[in-house]
Design a protein around this motif. Sequence first.
Motif, PDB file in Angstrom:
ATOM      1  N   ILE A  43     -17.158 -12.137 -10.899  1.00 48.28           N
ATOM      2  CA  ILE A  43     -18.141 -12.566  -9.792  1.00 48.28           C
ATOM      3  C   ILE A  43     -17.176 -12.807  -8.611  1.00 48.28           C
ATOM      4  O   ILE A  43     -16.290 -14.338  -9.105  1.00 48.28           O
ATOM      5  CB  ILE A  43     -18.636 -13.991  -9.996  1.00 48.28           C
ATOM      6  CG1 ILE A  43     -19.750 -14.026 -11.228  1.00 48.28           C
ATOM      7  CG2 ILE A  43     -19.205 -15.159  -8.602  1.00 48.28           C
ATOM      8  CD1 ILE A  43     -19.969 -15.232 -11.823  1.00 48.28           C
ATOM      9  N   PRO A  44     -16.948 -12.983  -7.690  1.00 44.28           N
ATOM     10  CA  PRO A  44     -16.167 -12.994  -6.451  1.00 44.28           C
ATOM     11  C   PRO A  44     -15.496 -14.443  -6.424  1.00 44.28           C
ATOM     12  O   PRO A  44     -16.150 -15.353  -6.340  1.00 44.28           O
ATOM     13  CB  PRO A  44     -16.778 -12.664  -5.118  1.00 44.28           C
ATOM     14  CG  PRO A  44     -17.366 -10.921  -5.250  1.00 44.28           C
ATOM     15  CD  PRO A  44     -18.638 -12.163  -6.818  1.00 44.28           C
ATOM     16  N   MET A  45     -14.095 -14.460  -6.421  1.00 45.11           N
ATOM     17  CA  MET A  45     -13.912 -15.778  -5.607  1.00 45.11           C
ATOM     18  C   MET A  45     -13.760 -16.348  -7.453  1.00 45.11           C
ATOM     19  O   MET A  45     -12.287 -17.627  -7.689  1.00 45.11           O
ATOM     20  CB  MET A  45     -14.131 -17.006  -4.816  1.00 45.11           C
ATOM     21  CG  MET A  45     -13.993 -15.666  -3.949  1.00 45.11           C
ATOM     22  SD  MET A  45     -12.532 -14.933  -3.574  1.00 45.11           S
ATOM     23  CE  MET A  45     -13.241 -14.337  -2.035  1.00 45.11           C
ATOM     24  N   ASP A  46     -15.031 -17.088  -8.375  1.00 46.49           N
ATOM     25  CA  ASP A  46     -14.885 -17.507  -9.507  1.00 46.49           C
ATOM     26  C   ASP A  46     -14.465 -16.446 -10.908  1.00 46.49           C
ATOM     27  O   ASP A  46     -13.174 -17.353 -11.497  1.00 46.49           O
ATOM     28  CB  ASP A  46     -16.248 -17.761 -10.086  1.00 46.49           C
ATOM     29  CG  ASP A  46     -17.087 -18.558  -9.193  1.00 46.49           C
ATOM     30  OD1 ASP A  46     -16.443 -19.635  -8.316  1.00 46.49           O
ATOM     31  OD2 ASP A  46     -18.532 -18.500  -9.079  1.00 46.49           O
ATOM     32  N   ASN A  47     -14.306 -15.234 -10.466  1.00 47.70           N
ATOM     33  CA  ASN A  47     -13.512 -14.642 -11.733  1.00 47.70           C
ATOM     34  C   ASN A  47     -12.833 -13.220 -11.187  1.00 47.70           C
ATOM     35  O   ASN A  47     -11.358 -13.142 -11.985  1.00 47.70           O
ATOM     36  CB  ASN A  47     -13.957 -13.677 -13.003  1.00 47.70           C
ATOM     37  CG  ASN A  47     -15.295 -14.388 -13.148  1.00 47.70           C
ATOM     38  OD1 ASN A  47     -17.040 -14.818 -12.781  1.00 47.70           O
ATOM     39  ND2 ASN A  47     -15.287 -15.427 -14.297  1.00 47.70           N
ATOM     40  N   ILE A  48     -13.125 -12.832  -9.921  1.00 44.54           N
ATOM     41  CA  ILE A  48     -12.038 -12.482  -9.210  1.00 44.54           C
ATOM     42  C   ILE A  48     -11.903 -12.687  -7.951  1.00 44.54           C
ATOM     43  O   ILE A  48     -12.101 -12.682  -7.500  1.00 44.54           O
ATOM     44  CB  ILE A  48     -13.039 -10.533  -8.903  1.00 44.54           C
ATOM     45  CG1 ILE A  48     -12.986  -9.970 -10.077  1.00 44.54           C
ATOM     46  CG2 ILE A  48     -12.590  -9.859  -8.788  1.00 44.54           C
ATOM     47  CD1 ILE A  48     -14.007  -8.702 -10.596  1.00 44.54           C
ATOM     48  N   PRO A  49     -10.557 -12.794  -8.293  1.00 43.94           N
ATOM     49  CA  PRO A  49      -9.523 -13.561  -6.764  1.00 43.94           C
ATOM     50  C   PRO A  49      -9.982 -12.404  -5.541  1.00 43.94           C
ATOM     51  O   PRO A  49      -9.391 -11.099  -5.759  1.00 43.94           O
ATOM     52  CB  PRO A  49      -8.677 -14.145  -7.355  1.00 43.94           C
ATOM     53  CG  PRO A  49      -8.543 -13.724  -8.323  1.00 43.94           C
ATOM     54  CD  PRO A  49      -9.903 -12.695  -9.311  1.00 43.94           C
ATOM     55  N   SER A  50      -9.319 -13.573  -4.524  1.00 42.76           N
ATOM     56  CA  SER A  50      -9.168 -12.046  -3.485  1.00 42.76           C
ATOM     57  C   SER A  50      -7.854 -11.955  -4.003  1.00 42.76           C
ATOM     58  O   SER A  50      -6.907 -12.013  -4.294  1.00 42.76           O
ATOM     59  CB  SER A  50      -8.641 -13.098  -2.268  1.00 42.76           C
ATOM     60  OG  SER A  50      -8.404 -12.628  -1.005  1.00 42.76           O
ATOM     61  N   PHE A  51      -7.987 -10.517  -3.206  1.00 35.67           N
ATOM     62  CA  PHE A  51      -6.425  -8.899  -3.790  1.00 35.67           C
ATOM     63  C   PHE A  51      -5.907  -9.354  -2.100  1.00 35.67           C
ATOM     64  O   PHE A  51      -4.730  -8.257  -1.942  1.00 35.67           O
ATOM     65  CB  PHE A  51      -6.799  -8.044  -3.946  1.00 35.67           C
ATOM     66  CG  PHE A  51      -7.601  -7.757  -5.305  1.00 35.67           C
ATOM     67  CD1 PHE A  51      -6.776  -7.950  -6.020  1.00 35.67           C
ATOM     68  CD2 PHE A  51      -8.730  -8.015  -5.406  1.00 35.67           C
ATOM     69  CE1 PHE A  51      -7.085  -8.263  -7.345  1.00 35.67           C
ATOM     70  CE2 PHE A  51      -9.152  -7.393  -6.523  1.00 35.67           C
ATOM     71  CZ  PHE A  51      -8.448  -7.664  -7.295  1.00 35.67           C
ATOM     72  N   VAL A  52      -5.763 -10.608  -1.000  1.00 30.86           N
ATOM     73  CA  VAL A  52      -4.996 -10.846  -0.500  1.00 30.86           C
ATOM     74  C   VAL A  52      -5.821 -10.845   0.903  1.00 30.86           C
ATOM     75  O   VAL A  52      -6.049 -10.940   1.955  1.00 30.86           O
ATOM     76  CB  VAL A  52      -3.626 -11.244  -0.267  1.00 30.86           C
ATOM     77  CG1 VAL A  52      -2.865 -11.184   0.849  1.00 30.86           C
ATOM     78  CG2 VAL A  52      -2.683 -11.835  -1.438  1.00 30.86           C
ATOM     79  N   MET A  53      -4.971  -8.833   1.016  1.00 30.92           N
ATOM     80  CA  MET A  53      -6.228  -7.945   1.989  1.00 30.92           C
ATOM     81  C   MET A  53      -6.914  -6.651   1.827  1.00 30.92           C
ATOM     82  O   MET A  53      -6.122  -5.901   0.661  1.00 30.92           O
ATOM     83  CB  MET A  53      -4.689  -7.752   3.022  1.00 30.92           C
ATOM     84  CG  MET A  53      -3.342  -9.110   2.997  1.00 30.92           C
ATOM     85  SD  MET A  53      -4.681 -10.019   4.910  1.00 30.92           S
ATOM     86  CE  MET A  53      -4.511  -9.302   6.790  1.00 30.92           C
ATOM     87  N   CYS A  54      -7.629  -6.078   2.388  1.00 30.59           N
ATOM     88  CA  CYS A  54      -8.226  -4.784   2.189  1.00 30.59           C
ATOM     89  C   CYS A  54      -8.014  -4.373   3.002  1.00 30.59           C
ATOM     90  O   CYS A  54      -8.195  -4.277   4.492  1.00 30.59           O
ATOM     91  CB  CYS A  54      -9.735  -5.401   2.308  1.00 30.59           C
ATOM     92  SG  CYS A  54     -11.110  -3.972   1.810  1.00 30.59           S
ATOM     93  N   GLN A  55      -7.584  -3.110   2.343  1.00 31.22           N
ATOM     94  CA  GLN A  55      -7.160  -2.208   2.953  1.00 31.22           C
ATOM     95  C   GLN A  55      -8.400  -0.926   3.222  1.00 31.22           C
ATOM     96  O   GLN A  55      -7.998   0.085   4.005  1.00 31.22           O
ATOM     97  CB  GLN A  55      -5.997  -1.512   2.298  1.00 31.22           C
ATOM     98  CG  GLN A  55      -4.744  -1.604   2.221  1.00 31.22           C
ATOM     99  CD  GLN A  55      -3.799  -1.000   1.301  1.00 31.22           C
ATOM    100  OE1 GLN A  55      -2.781  -0.650   2.330  1.00 31.22           O
ATOM    101  NE2 GLN A  55      -3.271  -2.271   0.350  1.00 31.22           N
TER     102      GLN A  55
END
Length: 121
Positions: A43-55
């Motif tokens: 789950i985005p932000m609950d389990n998998i945080p942001s990787f800061v910037m998306c390329q």
Amino acid sequence: MAGELVNLGAILECTFGMVPMTLIVESTVLADGPLAANIAASIPMDNIPSFVMCQSMANPSNATFAVTGVYAPCIPVTAPWAPGMPTILLEGMPALDSSSKCLCCWGGEITAVTVDTVELS
């Protein structure tokens, strides 16, 4: 076939992310140490945080990159991890192992690159 369970604190990397991040597991399932994850820990932000910037140029937020030279913030949009360990169920779902991958709809592939492991055989 041996595998390694992925637990709370595993370091995740995304092929389009800029900074490795830590897996968040809120399960109550213990695996001889840290909380273990199952394939639903995507789950985005609950389990998998942001990787800061998306390329990823597939991310519509990067449409202005050619003009600005600035990547969009990473907001993962993920599917469940696959394949997991179908022989070990945690909370009714296959356990997450170190060979599993989580795909982001912007084309990124998320993997656990450093895991606090429990060896299984």
